[in-house]
Design a protein around this motif. Structure first.
Motif, mmCIF file in Angstrom:
data_model
loop_
_atom_site.group_PDB
_atom_site.id
_atom_site.type_symbol
_atom_site.label_atom_id
_atom_site.label_comp_id
_atom_site.label_asym_id
_atom_site.label_seq_id
_atom_site.Cartn_x
_atom_site.Cartn_y
_atom_site.Cartn_z
ATOM 1 N N GLN A 251 -6.627 34.141 25.080
ATOM 2 C CA GLN A 251 -7.695 32.928 24.531
ATOM 3 C C GLN A 251 -7.417 31.433 25.757
ATOM 4 O O GLN A 251 -7.146 31.465 26.791
ATOM 5 N N TYR A 252 -9.495 30.808 25.979
ATOM 6 C CA TYR A 252 -9.177 29.806 26.324
ATOM 7 C C TYR A 252 -8.747 28.811 25.681
ATOM 8 O O TYR A 252 -9.052 28.790 24.629
ATOM 9 N N LYS A 253 -8.586 27.982 26.118
ATOM 10 C CA LYS A 253 -7.421 26.058 25.643
ATOM 11 C C LYS A 253 -8.157 26.035 24.997
ATOM 12 O O LYS A 253 -8.016 24.897 23.836
ATOM 13 N N ASP A 254 -9.586 25.777 24.463
ATOM 14 C CA ASP A 254 -10.329 25.248 23.760
ATOM 15 C C ASP A 254 -11.608 25.811 22.907
ATOM 16 O O ASP A 254 -11.724 25.672 22.637
ATOM 17 N N LYS A 255 -11.057 27.485 22.936
ATOM 18 C CA LYS A 255 -11.203 28.594 21.979
ATOM 19 C C LYS A 255 -10.675 29.210 21.377
ATOM 20 O O LYS A 255 -9.019 29.475 21.381
ATOM 21 N N GLU A 256 -10.882 29.713 19.777
ATOM 22 C CA GLU A 256 -9.516 30.510 18.908
ATOM 23 C C GLU A 256 -9.365 31.767 19.915
ATOM 24 O O GLU A 256 -10.466 31.963 20.158
ATOM 25 N N PRO A 257 -8.292 32.677 19.314
ATOM 26 C CA PRO A 257 -8.661 33.571 19.895
ATOM 27 C C PRO A 257 -8.867 34.804 19.095
ATOM 28 O O PRO A 257 -9.711 34.227 18.212
ATOM 29 N N TYR A 258 -9.527 35.937 20.188
ATOM 30 C CA TYR A 258 -10.949 36.545 19.576
ATOM 31 C C TYR A 258 -10.539 37.564 18.034
ATOM 32 O O TYR A 258 -11.556 37.242 17.453
ATOM 33 N N TRP A 259 -9.000 37.658 18.253
ATOM 34 C CA TRP A 259 -9.102 38.146 16.629
ATOM 35 C C TRP A 259 -9.519 37.078 15.289
ATOM 36 O O TRP A 259 -9.483 37.756 14.590
ATOM 37 N N SER B 22 -11.890 35.195 16.147
ATOM 38 C CA SER B 22 -13.358 34.848 15.918
ATOM 39 C C SER B 22 -14.841 35.968 15.739
ATOM 40 O O SER B 22 -15.274 35.619 15.319
ATOM 41 N N THR B 23 -14.105 37.290 15.186
ATOM 42 C CA THR B 23 -14.571 37.983 15.025
ATOM 43 C C THR B 23 -13.539 39.360 13.302
ATOM 44 O O THR B 23 -13.071 39.048 13.332
ATOM 45 N N SER B 24 -14.868 40.270 12.798
ATOM 46 C CA SER B 24 -14.010 41.073 12.695
ATOM 47 C C SER B 24 -13.596 42.539 12.639
ATOM 48 O O SER B 24 -13.583 42.276 14.164
ATOM 49 N N VAL C 23 -0.667 40.591 15.015
ATOM 50 C CA VAL C 23 -0.758 42.193 14.582
ATOM 51 C C VAL C 23 -1.652 42.355 13.136
ATOM 52 O O VAL C 23 -1.819 43.586 13.481
ATOM 53 N N LEU C 24 -1.707 42.341 12.331
ATOM 54 C CA LEU C 24 -2.621 42.595 11.181
ATOM 55 C C LEU C 24 -3.337 43.032 11.399
ATOM 56 O O LEU C 24 -4.827 44.126 11.304
ATOM 57 N N PHE C 25 -4.425 42.533 12.350
ATOM 58 C CA PHE C 25 -5.717 42.412 12.753
ATOM 59 C C PHE C 25 -5.910 43.115 13.377
ATOM 60 O O PHE C 25 -6.333 44.504 13.600
#
Length: 95
Positions: free
Chosen positions: A25-33, A35-37, A73-75
């Motif tokens: 992730q970028y430091k200023d953004k939430e992880p991909y997992w 921010s998406t379904s 992991v669950l994602f």
């Protein structure tokens, strides 16, 4: 804008280490997992990895486990289970 990444130390089992390959992730953004379904992530993996999408999802789950990141992991396990029923993923990805 300068982008800063945090890169993991392989084998680091420190639970406070939130940056890893599975959740890069970028430091200023939430992880991909986060921010998406799972459905969208499965469609992206199918479009980018084709038949290897399931292996990619499992690899990301494995790497998240190595970093003690249960949410990731669950994602990725959920993404893998969606890929097992690939007809649904292909509908989402438009193929």
């Amino acid at each position: 804008m300068q982008l800063e990444f945090e890169f993991p130390i392989i084998g680091n089992r420190n639970p406070s280490n939130q940056a890893n390959v599975a959740t890069m992730q970028y430091k200023d953004k939430e992880p991909y997992w986060q921010s998406t379904s799972a459905e969208e992530a499965a469609a992206v993996l199918v479009s980018s990895h084709g038949e290897g999408a399931g292996e990619e999802a499992l690899m990301r789950a494995f790497l998240a486990e190595r970093d003690c990141n249960r949410g990731a992991v669950l994602f990725w396990i959920t993404v893998h289970s969606l890929l097992l029923n690939s007809e649904d993923v292909l509908k989402v990805s438009g193929k």
